[in-house]
Motif scaffolding. Structure first.
Motif: not given
Ligand SMILES: [Cu+2]
Ligand code: HEC
Length: 430
Positions: A195-197, A230-236, A238-243
Motif C-alpha cells: 500500500i502506498h498513498s 510524497q508517498c503518505a503510507e508507510y511502505c518499507g 525507503s518510504h520516507a524518501i518516496m517522493r
Molecule cells: Cu510508498
C-alpha cells in the motif's frame, strides 16, 4: 469529607502559564513550520486542496471558539471560587449536585449546532472532491499513477505509444507527473506491491494506492507551477524518501512536452556509433516504434539506426548540443545494453524491455531522479548509478554490481569511465 489534596492556586497558575506561554509559541511555530513550505497544506494552489483547507479551517474556528469559551469559564470559576483564606481552604467542599437542566439542554443544543456547522462544508466537499464536477468532466483528462517500492510511475492512457518490443502502451514516465494547468486531472491509483498513498499537499490529498483496489482522486492546478508530492503510507525501507513532483504547465507548453515525450528517445548523431555498437538490432518498420513510417517500406535497418523522426524538426535534436560527446554517448548506449540496465528500464526507440524501474526514454528532461530524492545532474546521476542503495536503502536497482549466485562470478561491474558514459547517454535523452 476531607479536603482535596491538590492546591487550586497552583493549578490555576499552571493553566495561566500554559495558556499565556504556549499559545504564542504554538502560533509562531505553526507560522514557521507548516504554513509555508513546499508541502504546506495551508498554501493551496488548486480547488480540491482549497476545499479540504476550507473544511479544516471551519473545524479550527469552531473548536478554537469552544476552547476559548471553556478556558474563560474555567479561569472564571477557578479565580472566582478559589479559597481566599486558610480557614476557607479547610472548609468542606459543597455537595456535588446534579447540575442545572437549562445549562445542560443549552450545552447539548450548542454542541449539535456546532457539529452541524462542521458537517455542512464537510459533506459538501466530500462530494466535491470525490470526482471531477459534472460541468468540467468533458475536458478532464485521465492519468494512472502506480506506486512501486519506492517510486511512482505515471501513465497517460489517452496517449498511446509504440513499444520497442512491439505492441502499444500508454505513454509512461517516472516520478514527475506533468499536467496542463487549469485542466481537471483524474488520477487512477494503483500499486504493484504494497500500500502506498498519493499526496500532493498543495493540490489534493491524500488517497491510498491499495493492491486489488481501484481508487482514484482528482485534482487541478490553478496555474503553472512545481508541486512537491510524497508517498503518505508507510511502505518499507525507503518510504520516507518516496517522493514525486507534479509539474503543471501552461496548455501550450504541455502540448509541446507531450509531443516530445511521445517521440522515441533522442539519438545524438554520430558516425562512431555504428562501429562501437557490436549488437545489430533487428530491423523494424518505423511505424512499429512510435513514428509514422517515412516512405513505403522504410526500415531502420538500412541505417542501423533506431531513430524515428515522427515530428518535423526532431532531427535537429539529434545534433550534438554544446558539451555533448557523441562517441561517449554511443558508448553509454552500448553499455546500457551490456550491463543489463535494459532488463529493468525501457528506452523507447532504443532498447529495453524493463518494467521494474522507471521509463528512461526522456530521463534527461526530468528535474529529479530516484523519485525526487536527487537533483537530475550528471554528478548526482553518476553517484546514483555507482551506488543506488546508498541513497535509497533496499531499492530494487542492483548495488554497483551483480554476482551470479550459482557461479560466484561477478557479471556486472561498472568502473567510473563506464558510469560516465552511461550518464552522458542518459543525460542526452532529453
Ligand atoms: Cu510508498
Ligand atoms: C534490477 C532492476 C534494475 C537494473 C538492472 C537497473 N535499474 Fe535503474 N532503477 C531501478 C529501479 C527500481 C529504480 C527506481 C529506484 C527508486 O527510485 O526507488 C531505478 C532508477 C534508475 C534511475 C533514476 C530514474 C528516475 O527517473 O528516477 C536511473 C538513471 C537508472 N535507474 C539507471 C540505471 C542504469 C544506468 C542501469 C544499468 C547500469 C540500471 N539503472 C539498472 C531498477 C534497475
Amino acid at each position: 469529607m476531607t479536603r482535596p489534596r491538590f492546591d487550586q492556586r497552583q493549578i490555576a497558575r499552571a493553566c495561566l502559564v500554559l495558556l499565556g506561554g504556549l499559545l504564542p509559541v504554538l502560533l509562531t511555530g505553526c507560522q514557521w513550520a507548516s504554513l509555508h513550505g513546499p508541502q504546506s497544506t495551508m498554501e493551496v494552489d488548486g480547488p480540491v486542496a482549497r476545499a479540504q483547507l476550507d473544511v479544516f479551517m471551519t473545524t479550527v474556528y469552531v473548536t478554537a471558539g469552544i476552547f476559548v469559551v471553556v478556558a474563560l469559564v474555567l479561569a472564571y470559576a477557578t479565580l472566582r471560587f478559589k479559597a481566599r483564606s486558610a480557614s476557607e481552604e479547610k472548609a468542606v467542599p459543597p455537595d456535588q449536585g446534579h447540575g442545572n437542566p437549562f445549562v445542560e439542554v443549552f450545552l447539548i443544543s450548542a454542541s449539535v449546532a456546532l457539529l452541524v456547522i462542521i458537517a455542512i462544508p464537510t459533506l459538501k466537499n466530500i462530494w466535491y472532491t470525490h470526482d471531477v464536477p459534472e460541468a468540467e468532466r468533458a475536458n478532464a483528462m485521465d492519468v494512472t499513477a502506480t506506486g512501486y517500492q519506492w517510486w511512482f510511475k505515471f501513465e497517460y492512457p489517452g496517449e498511446m505509444v509504440k513499444l520497442p518490443a512491439g505492441g502499444e502502451a500508454p505513454l509512461a514516465t517516472g516520478n514527475e507527473l506533468v499536467i496542463p494547468a487549469g485542466t481537471p486531472v483524474r488520477i487512477h491509483l494503483r500499486t504493484v506491491d504494497v500500500i502506498h498513498s498519493f499526496w500532493v499537499p498543495k493540490l489534493a490529498g491524500k488517497v491510498d494506492m491499495i493492491p486489488n483496489r481501484a481508487n482514484f482522486l482528482w485534482l487541478k492546478a490553478d496555474k503553472p507551477g512545481y508541486f512537491y508530492g510524497q508517498c503518505a503510507e508507510y511502505c518499507g525501507d525507503s518510504h520516507a524518501i518516496m517522493r514525486f513532483r507534479v509539474v503543471a504547465l501552461s496548455p501550450s507548453e504541455y502540448v509541446k512536452w507531450l509531443d516530445n515525450q511521445k517521440a522515441p528517445a533522442r539519438t545524438v548523431t554520430t558516425t562512431a556509433r555504428a562501429e562501437s555498437s557490436p549488437l545489430t538490432l533487428p530491423a523494424l518498420p518505423l511505424a512499429q516504434i512510435g513514428g509514422p513510417a517515412v516512405g513505403a517500406g522504410a526500415t531502420l535497418a538500412a541505417s542501423g539506426n533506431f531513430d524515428a523522426d515522427p515530428l518535423g524538426g526532431w532531427k535537429k535534436k539529434q545534433q550534438p548540443a554544446a558539451g555533448e560527446d557523441p562517441a561517449l554517448i554511443a558508448r553509454g548506449r552500448q553499455l546500457f545494453r551490456e550491463k543489463t540496465c535494459l532488463s529493468c528500464h525501457t528506452i523507447r526507440g532504443h532498447e529495453g524491455i524493463g518494467i521494474t524501474g522507471p521509463e528512461l526514454t526522456h530521463v534527461g528532461a526530468r528535474t529529479t531522479i530516484a523519485a525526487g530524492v536527487l537533483e537530475n545532474s550528471p554528478e548526482r546521476m553518476h553517484q546514483w548509478i555507482r551506488d543506488p542503495n546508498y541513497f535509497k536503502p533496499g531499492n530494487k536497482m542492483f548495488n554497483g554490481g551483480y554476482t551470479d549466485p550459482a557461479s560466484g562470478q561477478t557479471l556486472i561491474n561498472l568502473n567510473e569511465q563506464e558510469i560516465d558514459a552511461l550518464v552522458a547517454y542518459l543525460q542526452s535523452l532529453k
